[in-house]
Design an enzyme around this catalytic site. Structure first.
Site, PDB file in Angstrom:
ATOM      1  N   GLU A 140       0.835  -1.217   0.000  1.00  0.00           N
ATOM      2  CA  GLU A 140       0.000   0.000   0.000  1.00  0.00           C
ATOM      3  C   GLU A 140       0.859   1.251   0.000  1.00  0.00           C
ATOM      4  O   GLU A 140       0.544   2.251  -0.656  1.00  0.00           O
ATOM      5  CB  GLU A 140      -0.921  -0.014   1.218  1.00  0.00           C
ATOM      6  CG  GLU A 140      -1.765   1.241   1.405  1.00  0.00           C
ATOM      7  CD  GLU A 140      -2.922   1.356   0.431  1.00  0.00           C
ATOM      8  OE1 GLU A 140      -3.714   2.300   0.581  1.00  0.00           O
ATOM      9  OE2 GLU A 140      -3.032   0.524  -0.487  1.00  0.00           O
ATOM     10  N   THR A 172      -4.135   8.484  -5.405  1.00  0.00           N
ATOM     11  CA  THR A 172      -4.128   8.739  -3.963  1.00  0.00           C
ATOM     12  C   THR A 172      -3.046   9.743  -3.592  1.00  0.00           C
ATOM     13  O   THR A 172      -3.264  10.640  -2.766  1.00  0.00           O
ATOM     14  CB  THR A 172      -3.921   7.427  -3.190  1.00  0.00           C
ATOM     15  OG1 THR A 172      -4.968   6.521  -3.513  1.00  0.00           O
ATOM     16  CG2 THR A 172      -3.912   7.674  -1.689  1.00  0.00           C
TER      17      THR A 172
END
Length: 310
Positions: free
Chosen positions: A131, A184
Site C-alpha cells: 500500500e 491517492t
C-alpha cells in the site's frame, strides 16, 4: 492440514476508506467487487505477473502485490518464485482501495500457499508495504477492512492496533464512481498540513458520533456525524459535479454521503429496503450532460474480508 499444494486462489474485496470523519482511520469492506488473485509456485525464483481487467505494472518492483508478497516471503525465508495472476473488476484510481485489494490478496494467498500460519492481523504489516508503494503512506483504512472484513478503526499501523465496529445488518451502500481517475498521492498532496483547533474538535466529535451511531443502529446519529472537515472540502473539487450528486443523494433519503477514499468514487448509506432506481437515474443524467461515464454499485457490508475461493 493441506499438503503439497502448488496454487491458491483468493478473493480480496474492495473497500471504502476515510469514512466521513475517519480520515486514515475508519474503513469498511464491500461485497461483489474486488480482486481475484491466483498465486502459483514456480521452480525458480522469478515473480511473473499477469493482469486481467486493468493495466498494472508487471515489474515486480513496481507492483503493490509483488512488493507486499516479497516482504512476506523475506520475513518467512521463502526464496522460491511465483506466478501471480491478478483479475481486477474495478479500476485502479477509483477510490475503492484497488492497491489494498492487490496487496492483501497477495500476502493472504502466500500465507495459505506456504502454510505459514500467520493470523490476519499479523499479515497486515506486509500488505501495508505494498500500500505504501501506491500512496506513499502506510495507512491502513483500506488494507485492514479488506483483510478483516466489516467496519474497522485503525489506531496504529506499525504494529497494527485497531478495533472492529459493529453495524446494523440493514445498512446498504450505494457507490457512485464517475470515470475520472484520481491518484491517492495527488489527492493527499492537496490537503493542508495543519487544521484549526475548532476543526479538530468537530472532526473528533463526528468520529465519536459515527461509531456510536453504527454500533447502535442509530441512523439519525450516523447522518448527523458522517461529516468530514479535514479532506472532503478540498478533495470534492477534484470530483466533477460532487455538490449536485450530494444534493440528489440527500434529497432521496440517504442516511449519509461522502467521498470514498481519495475519490472519485462516492458512497451513500441507505436502508437496504429503499429502492435506488430513481436516485441512479438522476445522477446518471447529471454525468451524461458532462459526457462523463458513471457506474453504480449497490452493496451490503462485506463481513468476511479476503477469502480463499475454489
Amino acid at each position: 492440514m493441506r499438503k503439497n499444494i502448488n496454487s491458491v486462489k483468493v478473493f480480496s474485496p474492495a473497500s471504502v476508506a476515510n469514512v466521513g470523519p475517519g480520515f486514515d482511520i475508519l474503513g469498511f469492506a464491500i461485497n461483489n467487487i474486488g480482486d481475484t488473485i491466483t498465486l502459483t509456485k514456480r521452480n525458480d525464483e522469478s515473480y511473473v505477473m499477469e493482469a486481467i481487467g486493468a493495466e498494472l505494472p508487471l515489474n515486480p518492483e513496481q507492483n503493490v502485490a509483488t512488493v507486499a508478497l516479497k516482504s512476506f516471503c523475506m520475513h518467512v525465508g521463502h526464496k522460491g518464485g511465483f506466478d501471480i495472476k491478478i483479475e481486477k473488476n474495478f479500476t485502479p484510481g477509483s477510490g475503492l482501495g484497488s492497491s489494498a485489494s492487490s496487496a492483501v490478496g497477495a500476502v493472504y494467498a502466500a500465507n495459505e500457499l506456504l502454510e505459514s500460519g500467520f493470523s490476519r492481523e499479523e499479515l497486515i504489516t506486509f500488505a501495508l508495504d505494498g500500500e505504501a508503494l501506491a500512496s506513499g503512506n502506510r495507512h491502513g483504512d483500506n488494507v485492514v477492512p479488506c483483510m478483516l472484513g466489516g467496519f474497522v478503526g485503525v489506531k496504529n499501523c506499525d504494529p497494527y492496533e485497531g478495533f472492529q465496529v459493529s453495524f446494523p445488518d440493514d445498512l446498504n451502500v450505494l457507490i457512485v464512481f464517475p470515470d475520472v481517475p484520481i491518484k491517492t498521492s495527488e489527492a493527499r498532496a492537496i490537503l493542508p498540513q495543519t487544521v484549526t483547533l475548532k476543526d479538530g474538535i468537530k472532526q473528533a466529535a463526528n468520529m465519536a458520533g459515527l461509531i456510536k451511531g453504527l454500533m447502535d443502529g442509530d441512523y439519525s446519529l450516523i447522518k448527523a456525524s458522517l461529516q468530514d472537515v479535514f479532506a472532503q472540502p478540498h478533495r470534492k473539487k477534484m470530483i466533477p459535479q460532487y455538490d449536485r450528486v450530494e444534493d440528489i443523494i440527500m434529497k432521496n433519503g440517504a442516511i449519509g454521503f461522502n467521498i470514498s477514499g481519495s475519490g472519485p468514487a462516492m458512497f451513500a448509506f441507505f436502508n437496504k429496503n429503499q429502492g435506488l432506481t430513481e436516485v441512479k437515474r438522476q445522477i446518471e443524467s447529471v454525468y451524461n450532460a458532462e459526457q462523463i461515464h458513471v457506474q453504480f454499485l449497490e452493496s451490503t457490508i462485506n463481513k468476511n474480508g479476503v477469502t480463499v475461493v475454489q
